[in-house]
Motif scaffolding. Structure first.
Motif, PDB file in Angstrom:
ATOM      1  N   LEU A   1      10.381  10.015 -36.605  1.00 39.05           N
ATOM      2  CA  LEU A   1       9.860  10.739 -37.756  1.00 39.05           C
ATOM      3  C   LEU A   1      10.926  10.758 -38.854  1.00 39.05           C
ATOM      4  O   LEU A   1      12.112  10.549 -38.574  1.00 39.05           O
ATOM      5  CB  LEU A   1       9.497  12.167 -37.350  1.00 39.05           C
ATOM      6  CG  LEU A   1       8.283  12.320 -36.421  1.00 39.05           C
ATOM      7  CD1 LEU A   1       8.155  13.767 -35.974  1.00 39.05           C
ATOM      8  CD2 LEU A   1       7.004  11.864 -37.098  1.00 39.05           C
ATOM      9  N   PRO A   2      10.537  10.990 -40.103  1.00 38.72           N
ATOM     10  CA  PRO A   2      11.526  11.012 -41.191  1.00 38.72           C
ATOM     11  C   PRO A   2      12.701  11.937 -40.888  1.00 38.72           C
ATOM     12  O   PRO A   2      12.518  13.060 -40.418  1.00 38.72           O
ATOM     13  CB  PRO A   2      10.703  11.502 -42.389  1.00 38.72           C
ATOM     14  CG  PRO A   2       9.311  11.033 -42.093  1.00 38.72           C
ATOM     15  CD  PRO A   2       9.163  11.181 -40.609  1.00 38.72           C
TER      16      PRO A   2
ATOM     17  N   ALA B   1       2.164  15.501 -35.246  1.00 43.05           N
ATOM     18  CA  ALA B   1       3.257  14.666 -34.747  1.00 43.05           C
ATOM     19  C   ALA B   1       4.543  15.469 -34.600  1.00 43.05           C
ATOM     20  O   ALA B   1       5.309  15.274 -33.652  1.00 43.05           O
ATOM     21  CB  ALA B   1       3.479  13.475 -35.682  1.00 43.05           C
ATOM     22  N   ILE B   2       4.781  16.386 -35.516  1.00 44.50           N
ATOM     23  CA  ILE B   2       5.980  17.228 -35.442  1.00 44.50           C
ATOM     24  C   ILE B   2       5.918  18.118 -34.203  1.00 44.50           C
ATOM     25  O   ILE B   2       6.917  18.297 -33.486  1.00 44.50           O
ATOM     26  CB  ILE B   2       6.124  18.080 -36.715  1.00 44.50           C
ATOM     27  CG1 ILE B   2       6.420  17.186 -37.925  1.00 44.50           C
ATOM     28  CG2 ILE B   2       7.222  19.117 -36.555  1.00 44.50           C
ATOM     29  CD1 ILE B   2       6.362  17.915 -39.258  1.00 44.50           C
ATOM     30  N   VAL B   3       4.743  18.657 -33.915  1.00 45.50           N
ATOM     31  CA  VAL B   3       4.579  19.499 -32.733  1.00 45.50           C
ATOM     32  C   VAL B   3       4.862  18.686 -31.458  1.00 45.50           C
ATOM     33  O   VAL B   3       5.593  19.139 -30.566  1.00 45.50           O
ATOM     34  CB  VAL B   3       3.157  20.100 -32.693  1.00 45.50           C
ATOM     35  CG1 VAL B   3       2.872  20.742 -31.336  1.00 45.50           C
ATOM     36  CG2 VAL B   3       2.987  21.125 -33.811  1.00 45.50           C
TER      37      VAL B   3
ATOM     38  N   LEU C   1       0.708  10.662 -31.381  1.00 46.23           N
ATOM     39  CA  LEU C   1      -0.667  10.998 -30.994  1.00 46.23           C
ATOM     40  C   LEU C   1      -1.021  10.334 -29.670  1.00 46.23           C
ATOM     41  O   LEU C   1      -1.792  10.889 -28.878  1.00 46.23           O
ATOM     42  CB  LEU C   1      -1.639  10.572 -32.089  1.00 46.23           C
ATOM     43  CG  LEU C   1      -1.516  11.334 -33.417  1.00 46.23           C
ATOM     44  CD1 LEU C   1      -2.566  10.855 -34.406  1.00 46.23           C
ATOM     45  CD2 LEU C   1      -1.617  12.839 -33.201  1.00 46.23           C
ATOM     46  N   ARG C   2      -0.456   9.155 -29.397  1.00 45.44           N
ATOM     47  CA  ARG C   2      -0.653   8.540 -28.074  1.00 45.44           C
ATOM     48  C   ARG C   2       0.021   9.386 -26.999  1.00 45.44           C
ATOM     49  O   ARG C   2      -0.501   9.519 -25.887  1.00 45.44           O
ATOM     50  CB  ARG C   2      -0.106   7.111 -28.059  1.00 45.44           C
ATOM     51  CG  ARG C   2      -0.909   6.131 -28.903  1.00 45.44           C
ATOM     52  CD  ARG C   2      -0.539   4.690 -28.591  1.00 45.44           C
ATOM     53  NE  ARG C   2       0.858   4.393 -28.909  1.00 45.44           N
ATOM     54  CZ  ARG C   2       1.267   3.971 -30.091  1.00 45.44           C
ATOM     55  NH1 ARG C   2       0.395   3.799 -31.077  1.00 45.44           N
ATOM     56  NH2 ARG C   2       2.545   3.703 -30.313  1.00 45.44           N
ATOM     57  N   GLN C   3       1.168   9.943 -27.308  1.00 46.89           N
ATOM     58  CA  GLN C   3       1.814  10.842 -26.361  1.00 46.89           C
ATOM     59  C   GLN C   3       0.927  12.064 -26.096  1.00 46.89           C
ATOM     60  O   GLN C   3       0.810  12.518 -24.954  1.00 46.89           O
ATOM     61  CB  GLN C   3       3.170  11.286 -26.902  1.00 46.89           C
ATOM     62  CG  GLN C   3       4.218  10.177 -26.920  1.00 46.89           C
ATOM     63  CD  GLN C   3       5.533  10.636 -27.528  1.00 46.89           C
ATOM     64  OE1 GLN C   3       5.566  11.505 -28.405  1.00 46.89           O
ATOM     65  NE2 GLN C   3       6.629  10.045 -27.080  1.00 46.89           N
ATOM     66  N   ALA C   4       0.310  12.584 -27.152  1.00 46.15           N
ATOM     67  CA  ALA C   4      -0.586  13.730 -26.994  1.00 46.15           C
ATOM     68  C   ALA C   4      -1.780  13.373 -26.118  1.00 46.15           C
ATOM     69  O   ALA C   4      -2.219  14.181 -25.281  1.00 46.15           O
ATOM     70  CB  ALA C   4      -1.060  14.223 -28.365  1.00 46.15           C
ATOM     71  N   GLU C   5      -2.307  12.167 -26.286  1.00 40.02           N
ATOM     72  CA  GLU C   5      -3.427  11.722 -25.447  1.00 40.02           C
ATOM     73  C   GLU C   5      -3.019  11.663 -23.987  1.00 40.02           C
ATOM     74  O   GLU C   5      -3.792  12.047 -23.088  1.00 40.02           O
ATOM     75  CB  GLU C   5      -3.919  10.357 -25.927  1.00 40.02           C
ATOM     76  CG  GLU C   5      -4.613  10.383 -27.288  1.00 40.02           C
ATOM     77  CD  GLU C   5      -4.878   8.987 -27.821  1.00 40.02           C
ATOM     78  OE1 GLU C   5      -4.546   8.004 -27.113  1.00 40.02           O
ATOM     79  OE2 GLU C   5      -5.423   8.881 -28.934  1.00 40.02           O
ATOM     80  N   ALA C   6      -1.820  11.175 -23.713  1.00 40.74           N
ATOM     81  CA  ALA C   6      -1.332  11.118 -22.332  1.00 40.74           C
ATOM     82  C   ALA C   6      -1.160  12.523 -21.759  1.00 40.74           C
ATOM     83  O   ALA C   6      -1.473  12.777 -20.591  1.00 40.74           O
ATOM     84  CB  ALA C   6      -0.012  10.350 -22.268  1.00 40.74           C
ATOM     85  N   MET C   7      -0.668  13.449 -22.575  1.00 40.63           N
ATOM     86  CA  MET C   7      -0.534  14.836 -22.135  1.00 40.63           C
ATOM     87  C   MET C   7      -1.898  15.427 -21.793  1.00 40.63           C
ATOM     88  O   MET C   7      -2.050  16.124 -20.777  1.00 40.63           O
ATOM     89  CB  MET C   7       0.139  15.659 -23.234  1.00 40.63           C
ATOM     90  CG  MET C   7       1.610  15.358 -23.421  1.00 40.63           C
ATOM     91  SD  MET C   7       2.258  15.955 -25.029  1.00 40.63           S
ATOM     92  CE  MET C   7       1.686  17.656 -25.033  1.00 40.63           C
TER      93      MET C   7
END
Length: 214
Positions: A11-12, A136-138, A84-90
């Motif tokens: 992230l930035p 994404a920050i979360v 968001l892919r990480q969130a999907e895996a979670m």
């Protein structure tokens, strides 16, 4: 299938810097003005997930503008799409009845997903390109606490597919638990060790030593 933080665009950097002081603070992303109360709730969530330094509007707006600059269309920046892919895996991990997630992972994962899947966002999802930046920050904040557990779950999915293929059944058609995964991991590790010994060893007899006649 595997997703390691090192393989996802960062992230930035401004999001990890100490907020600057002084005039000229940015508060708008396009026509959207970030609401102070929404930012307060956002920072409270981030603090509960492990972030020490709260964010200010300028950091988030600067990051959003940097991600939008020069990017055509509504395509998500890679740093957002990866999280968001990480969130999907979670979400898959929590929903899988065959996987017993570690107790310390359940609460932060649910808190993060409640925000990502909810509607009360700091940045509405409809904002082009950066509407999921807050999500994404979360995920980026909570990921250090969850990465080992999520990556273990993804490995569980991999070995469950292999086991289902060996049995000739659908992966959802038989019970395969975390205990079964641990046994499979041990068997796979033993097999790899044996294969390594075979590669490094030799079945050819050792050559005889030369001898001399004195």
């Amino acid at each position: 299938m595997y997703m390691n933080a090192e393989n996802i665009a960062s992230l930035p950097q401004v999001l990890n810097q100490k907020p600057a002081q002084g005039p000229g603070r940015r508060r708008q992303i396009g026509q959207l003005r970030l609401h102070p109360l929404g930012l307060d709730r956002f920072n409270q969530l981030l603090a509960s997930l492990g972030r020490v330094q709260p964010m200010d509007c300028d950091q988030i707006v600067t990051a959003a503008r940097g991600l939008v600059d020069g990017r055509p269309g509504d395509t998500l920046p890679p740093c957002i799409a990866g999280r968001l892919r990480q969130a999907e895996a979670m979400a898959r991990m929590l929903a899988d009845s065959n996987w017993t997630a570690a107790n310390e992972a359940v609460s932060p994962a649910r808190a993060a997903l409640d925000y990502v899947q909810g509607q009360d966002d700091l940045i509405p999802d409809w904002v082009p390109q950066v509407g999921r930046l807050d999500d994404a920050i979360v995920i980026d904040t909570v990921w250090p606490r969850l990465s080992a557990e999520v990556l273990s779950y993804l490995d569980f999915c991999r070995l469950r597919l292999i086991e289902a293929s060996l049995r000739g059944v659908d992966p959802a058609g038989f019970r395969y638990t975390r205990s079964d995964w641990e046994i499979s991991r041990q068997a796979e590790a033993a097999l790899r060790a044996q294969q390594r010994r075979v590669r490094e060893g030799s079945y050819v007899p050792s050559p005889l030593r030369h001898f001399r006649v004195h």
